[in-house]
Design an enzyme around this catalytic site. Structure first.
Site, PDB file in Angstrom:
ATOM      1  N   LYS A  22      31.448   3.439  -9.352  1.00 35.73           N
ATOM      2  CA  LYS A  22      31.236   2.332  -8.404  1.00 35.73           C
ATOM      3  C   LYS A  22      32.497   1.485  -8.295  1.00 35.73           C
ATOM      4  O   LYS A  22      32.964   1.150  -7.207  1.00 35.73           O
ATOM      5  CB  LYS A  22      30.086   1.443  -8.853  1.00 35.73           C
ATOM      6  N   ASN A  23      33.088   1.152  -9.450  1.00 37.15           N
ATOM      7  CA  ASN A  23      34.213   0.209  -9.465  1.00 37.15           C
ATOM      8  C   ASN A  23      35.539   0.826  -9.051  1.00 37.15           C
ATOM      9  O   ASN A  23      36.561   0.147  -9.049  1.00 37.15           O
ATOM     10  CB  ASN A  23      34.296  -0.460 -10.838  1.00 37.15           C
ATOM     11  N   ARG A 102      30.528  -9.522  -4.614  1.00 35.97           N
ATOM     12  CA  ARG A 102      31.807 -10.201  -4.843  1.00 35.97           C
ATOM     13  C   ARG A 102      33.003  -9.346  -4.491  1.00 35.97           C
ATOM     14  O   ARG A 102      34.007  -9.837  -3.961  1.00 35.97           O
ATOM     15  CB  ARG A 102      31.952 -10.584  -6.313  1.00 35.97           C
ATOM     16  N   CYS A 126      27.913 -16.478  -9.749  1.00 36.75           N
ATOM     17  CA  CYS A 126      27.462 -15.170 -10.240  1.00 36.75           C
ATOM     18  C   CYS A 126      26.718 -15.384 -11.549  1.00 36.75           C
ATOM     19  O   CYS A 126      27.060 -16.272 -12.325  1.00 36.75           O
ATOM     20  CB  CYS A 126      28.660 -14.257 -10.480  1.00 36.75           C
ATOM     21  N   ARG A 131      33.477 -16.967 -12.449  1.00 35.39           N
ATOM     22  CA  ARG A 131      34.288 -15.941 -11.750  1.00 35.39           C
ATOM     23  C   ARG A 131      35.107 -16.516 -10.594  1.00 35.39           C
ATOM     24  O   ARG A 131      34.912 -16.138  -9.429  1.00 35.39           O
ATOM     25  CB  ARG A 131      33.412 -14.783 -11.292  1.00 35.39           C
ATOM     26  N   VAL A 133      38.462 -17.159  -8.101  1.00 34.92           N
ATOM     27  CA  VAL A 133      39.395 -16.206  -7.476  1.00 34.92           C
ATOM     28  C   VAL A 133      40.798 -16.795  -7.386  1.00 34.92           C
ATOM     29  O   VAL A 133      41.619 -16.364  -6.560  1.00 34.92           O
ATOM     30  CB  VAL A 133      38.886 -15.770  -6.085  1.00 34.92           C
ATOM     31  N   ASP A 316      31.370  -4.164 -19.445  1.00 35.64           N
ATOM     32  CA  ASP A 316      30.277  -3.548 -18.676  1.00 35.64           C
ATOM     33  C   ASP A 316      29.421  -2.608 -19.517  1.00 35.64           C
ATOM     34  O   ASP A 316      28.452  -2.042 -19.008  1.00 35.64           O
ATOM     35  CB  ASP A 316      30.844  -2.800 -17.462  1.00 35.64           C
ATOM     36  N   ARG A 408      22.096  -1.306  -7.734  1.00 32.81           N
ATOM     37  CA  ARG A 408      23.438  -1.630  -7.262  1.00 32.81           C
ATOM     38  C   ARG A 408      24.481  -0.695  -7.874  1.00 32.81           C
ATOM     39  O   ARG A 408      25.518  -0.431  -7.287  1.00 32.81           O
ATOM     40  CB  ARG A 408      23.804  -3.078  -7.629  1.00 32.81           C
TER      41      ARG A 408
END
Ligand code: EPZ
Length: 430
Positions: A22-23, A102, A126, A131, A133, A316, A408
């Protein structure tokens, strides 16, 4: 909302096909904004986040086609997506889309690099942490962009195009590294990114950009050197295997006991995870085209873990490992150093009978002889799957609510686990 029901106690035996990461898939799809030609991505996982990003990119004018299965293509492999951003129809990424995911904030760099302007909604709060930016915006300013914040949006301009620059991050950020890299490839001149993140997903994006004609040195190192080019062309690229999904299923097998092969997994990307699993008494070995995990009867040993940027132990996989340690013969200390609020799963694991005490950024996990099934609530993507791992070993039935969090980031989880003998089922729209 769907639920997942698990009856614990079954050992797991068989094989699981690991999906594309996914990432990696998310930033790779965003890279398509950088060229008017077609970027063909294969092994793209079928996930809610991928579908949402597709809508965001279509909003910018990207045509997205899902190519049919190719002859001999493994049925379980992911999608082949053809993304063509012939023209950028709109350089605005609206709040109602960005707030849902995000990573869509990362369109800022490519839009600025390609169009010299972007209006991107700030991602908002979140569950796992504040988090901010700020490092993304710092990177764009180092590349010569003017940045303003108005009405919850980042308004960015570089009317004569971005200019190469020196970007030194004071801490490791995956997202800010992606954004800086994607912006610098079309900037005028040279850029150096110091203290860049070295996650395998960053390397995957950089290698794809090089296939598109970008000039990047130092891939997989903490210092990236980019020489800007005037344009990028199309390319074909396969998304790397999902190391977090791999770690998750490895811990499922470690928790339930049994013998499972994770097909398509890349052991090289899982260094720290494999080390702690072996320390816990689980056998992990390379196997043809993947990784084999087995644990027969011997109990789990307690292991202390601290999350760190790659190649350290991934945040994660923190929740998943905590679930595993709830059944260890002794006490483990698990320290979360990346996100300030990533222990939402603790109270839910306690509902299954876990004995966990929080001390600031550290969880003291006292192993228990047994867990017992109960209704629990998923709170975020990785927390949700830690409940799956605990439920696989719990006596009786566990019902996991709000599994949209899980969808997700995990493709067909219940099919993959039940194919290995787990008693798991999705209860639709209960
Ligand atoms: C990426 O998030 C991943 N998301 C996360 O995975 C992962 O947990 C995280 O990297 C760390 O590995 C995707 O790849 C889509 P960061 P990202 O920027 O890029 C702080 C999952 O479960 N920071 O590396 O948002 C930040 O608050 C998700 O799949 C700033 O202070 O993470 C955090 O404390 C969850 N300012 C730390 O840096 C900034 O401008 C690391 O965050 C940016 C980040």
């Amino acid at each position: 909302m769907d639920k997942i029901r698990i009856r614990g106690g079954n050992r797991l035996n068989g094989s699981i096909q690991i999906s594309g990461a996914k990432n990696a898939a998310l930033p790779l799809m965003i890279v398509s904004l950088l060229t008017p030609e077609t970027l063909t991505l294969s092994n793209v996982p079928r996930l809610a986040d991928v579908r949402l990003l597709q809508r965001i990119l279509q909003n910018h004018g990207v045509d997205i086609m899902i190519a049919g299965k190719r002859p001999g293509q493994n049925g379980q492999a992911g999608d082949v997506k053809q993304l063509s951003a012939r023209t950028i129809a709109d350089t605005t990424a609206p709040y109602d889309l960005v707030s849902k995911m995000r990573a869509s904030f990362w369109v800022l760099g490519p839009l600025l690099g390609r169009c010299g302007e972007a209006k991107v909604s700030l991602p908002g709060g979140c569950a796992i942490g504040t988090r901010p930016v700020d490092m993304h915006l710092l990177a764009m300013e180092k590349l010569g962009a003017e940045i303003a914040i108005e009405g919850g949006y980042v308004i960015a301009r570089a009317k004569d195009g971005l200019k190469g620059g020196q970007i030194a991050f004071d801490k490791v950020s995956v997202g800010a590294t992606h954004a800086a890299l994607m912006a610098a490839v079309l900037a005028h001149g040279d850029t150096v990114i110091d203290n860049a993140a070295t996650e395998p997903e960053i390397g995957d994006v950089a290698e794809c950009l090089v296939k598109m004609g970008a000039k990047i040195e130092g891939i997989h190192t903490k210092t990236l050197k980019i020489t800007g080019v005037t344009s990028l062309h199309g390319a074909e690229h396969a998304v790397i295997a999902d190391r977090i999904e791999t770690g998750t299923y490895a811990m499922c097998a470690g928790m339930a006991g049994g013998d499972v092969t994770l097909k398509g997994a890349n052991p090289a990307h899982l260094g720290a995870v494999i080390d702690v699993m072996r320390d816990a008494g689980i056998t992990v070995e390379a196997a043809a085209g993947g990784i084999r995990i087995y644990r027969n009867g011997n109990g789990l040993a307690p292991v202390n873990v601290e999350t760190q940027p790659y190649p350290g132990f991934p945040t994660d996989c923190q929740a998943q490992f905590m679930a595993l340690m709830t059944r260890a013969h002794g006490t483990s200390m698990i320290r979360e150093t990346i996100f300030e609020n990533r222990f939402m799963h603790v109270q839910e694991l306690a509902r299954l009978g876990a004995d966990i005490h929080l001390h600031g950024d550290t969880a003291e996990v006292r192993g228990v002889a047994k867990l017992t099934g109960a209704p629990v609530m998923a709170t975020d993507l990785r927390a949700s799957v830690s409940l799956v791992i605990a439920a696989l070993a719990a006596e009786g039935e566990t019902m996991i609510n709000r599994v949209y969090h899980l969808d997700r980031g995990f493709e067909t989880l219940e099919e993959k686990l039940s194919a290995c003998g787990a008693d798991v089922a999705r209860i639709a729209g209960a």
